[in-house]
Write an enzyme that holds these catalytic residues in place. Structure first.
Site, PDB file in Angstrom:
ATOM      1  N   LEU A 129      54.366  11.316  21.715  1.00 57.06           N
ATOM      2  CA  LEU A 129      55.721  10.861  21.362  1.00 57.06           C
ATOM      3  C   LEU A 129      56.373  10.075  22.485  1.00 57.06           C
ATOM      4  O   LEU A 129      57.256   9.261  22.259  1.00 57.06           O
ATOM      5  CB  LEU A 129      56.601  12.070  21.037  1.00 57.06           C
ATOM      6  CG  LEU A 129      56.361  12.749  19.697  1.00 57.06           C
ATOM      7  CD1 LEU A 129      57.101  14.071  19.629  1.00 57.06           C
ATOM      8  CD2 LEU A 129      56.800  11.848  18.548  1.00 57.06           C
ATOM      9  N   GLY A 130      55.959  10.350  23.707  1.00 61.00           N
ATOM     10  CA  GLY A 130      56.563   9.654  24.845  1.00 61.00           C
ATOM     11  C   GLY A 130      56.208  10.377  26.120  1.00 61.00           C
ATOM     12  O   GLY A 130      55.666  11.477  26.089  1.00 61.00           O
ATOM     13  N   GLY A 173      57.673  11.712  29.879  1.00 61.16           N
ATOM     14  CA  GLY A 173      58.858  11.989  30.698  1.00 61.16           C
ATOM     15  C   GLY A 173      58.416  12.327  32.105  1.00 61.16           C
ATOM     16  O   GLY A 173      57.252  12.157  32.458  1.00 61.16           O
ATOM     17  N   THR A 174      59.357  12.801  32.900  1.00 58.03           N
ATOM     18  CA  THR A 174      59.078  13.145  34.296  1.00 58.03           C
ATOM     19  C   THR A 174      57.964  14.185  34.393  1.00 58.03           C
ATOM     20  O   THR A 174      57.215  14.220  35.363  1.00 58.03           O
ATOM     21  CB  THR A 174      60.346  13.772  34.932  1.00 58.03           C
ATOM     22  OG1 THR A 174      61.483  13.203  34.299  1.00 58.03           O
ATOM     23  CG2 THR A 174      60.406  13.554  36.414  1.00 58.03           C
ATOM     24  N   GLY A 197      55.454  14.862  32.169  1.00 62.86           N
ATOM     25  CA  GLY A 197      54.206  14.631  31.451  1.00 62.86           C
ATOM     26  C   GLY A 197      54.457  14.169  30.039  1.00 62.86           C
ATOM     27  O   GLY A 197      55.585  13.821  29.667  1.00 62.86           O
ATOM     28  N   VAL A 198      53.366  14.164  29.264  1.00 58.12           N
ATOM     29  CA  VAL A 198      53.431  13.597  27.919  1.00 58.12           C
ATOM     30  C   VAL A 198      54.051  14.615  26.951  1.00 58.12           C
ATOM     31  O   VAL A 198      53.837  15.812  27.066  1.00 58.12           O
ATOM     32  CB  VAL A 198      52.003  13.242  27.446  1.00 58.12           C
ATOM     33  CG1 VAL A 198      52.019  12.635  26.048  1.00 58.12           C
ATOM     34  CG2 VAL A 198      51.368  12.277  28.424  1.00 58.12           C
ATOM     35  N   VAL A 199      54.833  14.087  26.012  1.00 64.08           N
ATOM     36  CA  VAL A 199      55.368  14.921  24.940  1.00 64.08           C
ATOM     37  C   VAL A 199      54.593  14.560  23.674  1.00 64.08           C
ATOM     38  O   VAL A 199      54.440  13.386  23.357  1.00 64.08           O
ATOM     39  CB  VAL A 199      56.882  14.654  24.739  1.00 64.08           C
ATOM     40  CG1 VAL A 199      57.435  15.503  23.610  1.00 64.08           C
ATOM     41  CG2 VAL A 199      57.650  14.939  26.031  1.00 64.08           C
ATOM     42  N   LYS A 207      56.321  19.727  24.807  1.00 63.77           N
ATOM     43  CA  LYS A 207      56.402  19.185  26.172  1.00 63.77           C
ATOM     44  C   LYS A 207      55.603  20.096  27.096  1.00 63.77           C
ATOM     45  O   LYS A 207      55.925  21.273  27.232  1.00 63.77           O
ATOM     46  CB  LYS A 207      57.864  19.142  26.621  1.00 63.77           C
ATOM     47  CG  LYS A 207      58.074  18.395  27.922  1.00 63.77           C
ATOM     48  CD  LYS A 207      59.444  18.684  28.545  1.00 63.77           C
ATOM     49  CE  LYS A 207      60.574  17.950  27.903  1.00 63.77           C
ATOM     50  NZ  LYS A 207      61.832  18.076  28.686  1.00 63.77           N
ATOM     51  N   ASP A 251      72.143  15.310  33.355  1.00 63.11           N
ATOM     52  CA  ASP A 251      71.330  14.102  33.196  1.00 63.11           C
ATOM     53  C   ASP A 251      71.634  13.444  31.852  1.00 63.11           C
ATOM     54  O   ASP A 251      70.726  13.122  31.098  1.00 63.11           O
ATOM     55  CB  ASP A 251      69.839  14.434  33.322  1.00 63.11           C
ATOM     56  CG  ASP A 251      68.999  13.175  33.566  1.00 63.11           C
ATOM     57  OD1 ASP A 251      69.571  12.143  33.989  1.00 63.11           O
ATOM     58  OD2 ASP A 251      67.782  13.204  33.326  1.00 63.11           O
TER      59      ASP A 251
HETATM   60  P1  AMP Z   1      61.502  14.128  28.354  1.00 63.35           P
HETATM   61  O1  AMP Z   1      60.440  14.700  29.240  1.00 63.35           O
HETATM   62  O2  AMP Z   1      62.372  15.182  27.725  1.00 63.35           O
HETATM   63  O3  AMP Z   1      62.293  13.044  29.025  1.00 63.35           O
HETATM   64  O4  AMP Z   1      60.763  13.427  27.124  1.00 63.35           O
HETATM   65  C1  AMP Z   1      59.955  12.290  27.267  1.00 63.35           C
HETATM   66  C2  AMP Z   1      59.933  11.479  25.987  1.00 63.35           C
HETATM   67  O5  AMP Z   1      59.343  12.270  24.938  1.00 63.35           O
HETATM   68  C3  AMP Z   1      61.311  11.121  25.467  1.00 63.35           C
HETATM   69  O6  AMP Z   1      61.769   9.909  25.991  1.00 63.35           O
HETATM   70  C4  AMP Z   1      61.099  11.025  23.979  1.00 63.35           C
HETATM   71  O7  AMP Z   1      60.607   9.735  23.645  1.00 63.35           O
HETATM   72  C5  AMP Z   1      60.020  12.041  23.713  1.00 63.35           C
HETATM   73  N1  AMP Z   1      60.580  13.324  23.240  1.00 63.35           N
HETATM   74  C6  AMP Z   1      61.049  14.350  24.008  1.00 63.35           C
HETATM   75  N2  AMP Z   1      61.477  15.365  23.248  1.00 63.35           N
HETATM   76  C7  AMP Z   1      61.289  14.985  21.965  1.00 63.35           C
HETATM   77  C8  AMP Z   1      61.542  15.607  20.691  1.00 63.35           C
HETATM   78  N3  AMP Z   1      62.093  16.825  20.578  1.00 63.35           N
HETATM   79  N4  AMP Z   1      61.228  14.907  19.576  1.00 63.35           N
HETATM   80  C9  AMP Z   1      60.695  13.658  19.664  1.00 63.35           C
HETATM   81  N5  AMP Z   1      60.436  13.031  20.831  1.00 63.35           N
HETATM   82  C10 AMP Z   1      60.716  13.677  21.964  1.00 63.35           C
END
Ligand code: AMP
Length: 306
Positions: A10-11, A13-14, A16-18, A33, A127
């Protein structure tokens, strides 16, 4: 991961991968996460524990639900959330989506309700930025990413001034304050409100705290004894850093298309002196929310251009 079928990334973040996954027992789609410990001998990552502790307390319409938590054999903690469809940053960047004044009012209402719930429980998010404002398919905004969140309260807790992404960072943190409170989050909400109106980040400093302060002072004027009595006690000021005297720019000259009630609320959030900033509850009671136009019902919000 035995209880989940992985579907896609999905994306990142700091931490790792979600990933999107399907819970085998319920068929529910979730976002997982995975937070790895930097050094396995340190045990479970502290950020993960903080996020779990804070989110477990919450059941709020506008705060992301933590569905499950599990650990993997390599000591990573997996946080399982309800899955979101998009986020405010993607919406703001997508020029095919128009954001009306009524849409902006709905976004701000949801965000302030989430922040009011945090502050009522003595939690600072720390944040706030558009990419942490997620949206479910049905249009509900869900505040996410509590990795930097902290408890605060009396006696004043010393907190790191490093929190908060630069463009959303309040002047007291940029000046090195280590005792700050809910007003820091309200500055960030004000920046997001301004971004919804302008359709671009409002105060775009250039990577350093000093450049961010320059940006803020160019708009709101340099702090004085009358507009911010205590500012001289903050670390950067006591170190002798000085700014050229800058007068404030009238906010309605920047937000030319915004109605007066909108400008009035924005000005109550973006106040240099944190002690004079509105609280989340004061913001929610501002006439802006009861005046026309009414906030767009969440199910009518346009979240994507597909
Ligand atoms: P984060 O580590 O929370 O910054 O998440 C990293 C990326 O994962 C975010 O920018 C979103 O694109 C994706 N993401 C995080 N949480 C969710 C979620 N509950 N549903 C869908 N995408 C998510």
């Amino acid at each position: 991961m035995d209880h989940y079928d992985e579907i896609k990334d999905l994306g990142a973040g700091t931490w790792g991968v979600v990933k999107m996954a399907k819970q085998k027992s319920t068929g529910r789609y979730v976002a997982i996460k995975k937070i790895k410990s930097e050094r396995s001998e340190e045990g479970i990552n502290f950020t993960a524990i903080r996020e779990i502790k804070l989110l477990r307390e919450f059941k709020h319409e506008n705060i992301i639900e933590l569905v499950d938590v599990f650990t993997t054999p390599d000591m990573a903690v997996c946080l399982v959330y309800e899955v979101a469809d998009t986020d405010l940053e993607k919406i703001l960047k997508n020029r095919a989506i128009s954001i009306s004044l009524a849409d902006t009012k709905q976004h701000l209402l949801s965000l302030l309700r989430a922040i009011e719930a945090c502050h009522d429980r003595w939690i600072l998010h720390r944040d706030l930025k558009p990419d942490n404002c997620l949206f479910l398919k049905d249009g509900t905004m869900k505040l996410a990413d509590f990795g930097l969140a902290r408890m605060y309260g009396t006696p004043k807790t010393r907190l790191s001034p490093q929190a908060i992404t630069l463009w959303y960072k309040p002047p007291e943190l940029l000046l090195g304050a280590s005792e700050y409170s809910s007003a820091a989050d309200i500055w960030s909400v004000g920046c997001i409100f301004a971004e919804l109106l302008l359709r671009r980040p409002f105060l775009q400093g250039n990577q350093t705290d000093i450049s961010q302060l320059d940006k803020i002072f160019q708009v709101f004027g340099t702090p004085t004894e009358s507009n911010w009595p205590d500012h001289n006690t903050l670390p950067l000021c006591t170190r002798g850093l000085e700014w050229d005297n800058c007068p404030p720019i009238p906010v309605d000259e920047i937000f030319t298309a915004a109605p007066q009630d909108c400008i009035s609320l924005l000005r109550s959030m973006l106040v240099l002196d944190p002690n004079r900033r509105f609280t989340a509850s004061q913001c929610l009671n501002h006439p802006y929310f009861s005046n026309d136009p009414a906030p767009t019902p969440k199910e009518k919000l346009i979240l994507s251009s597909d």
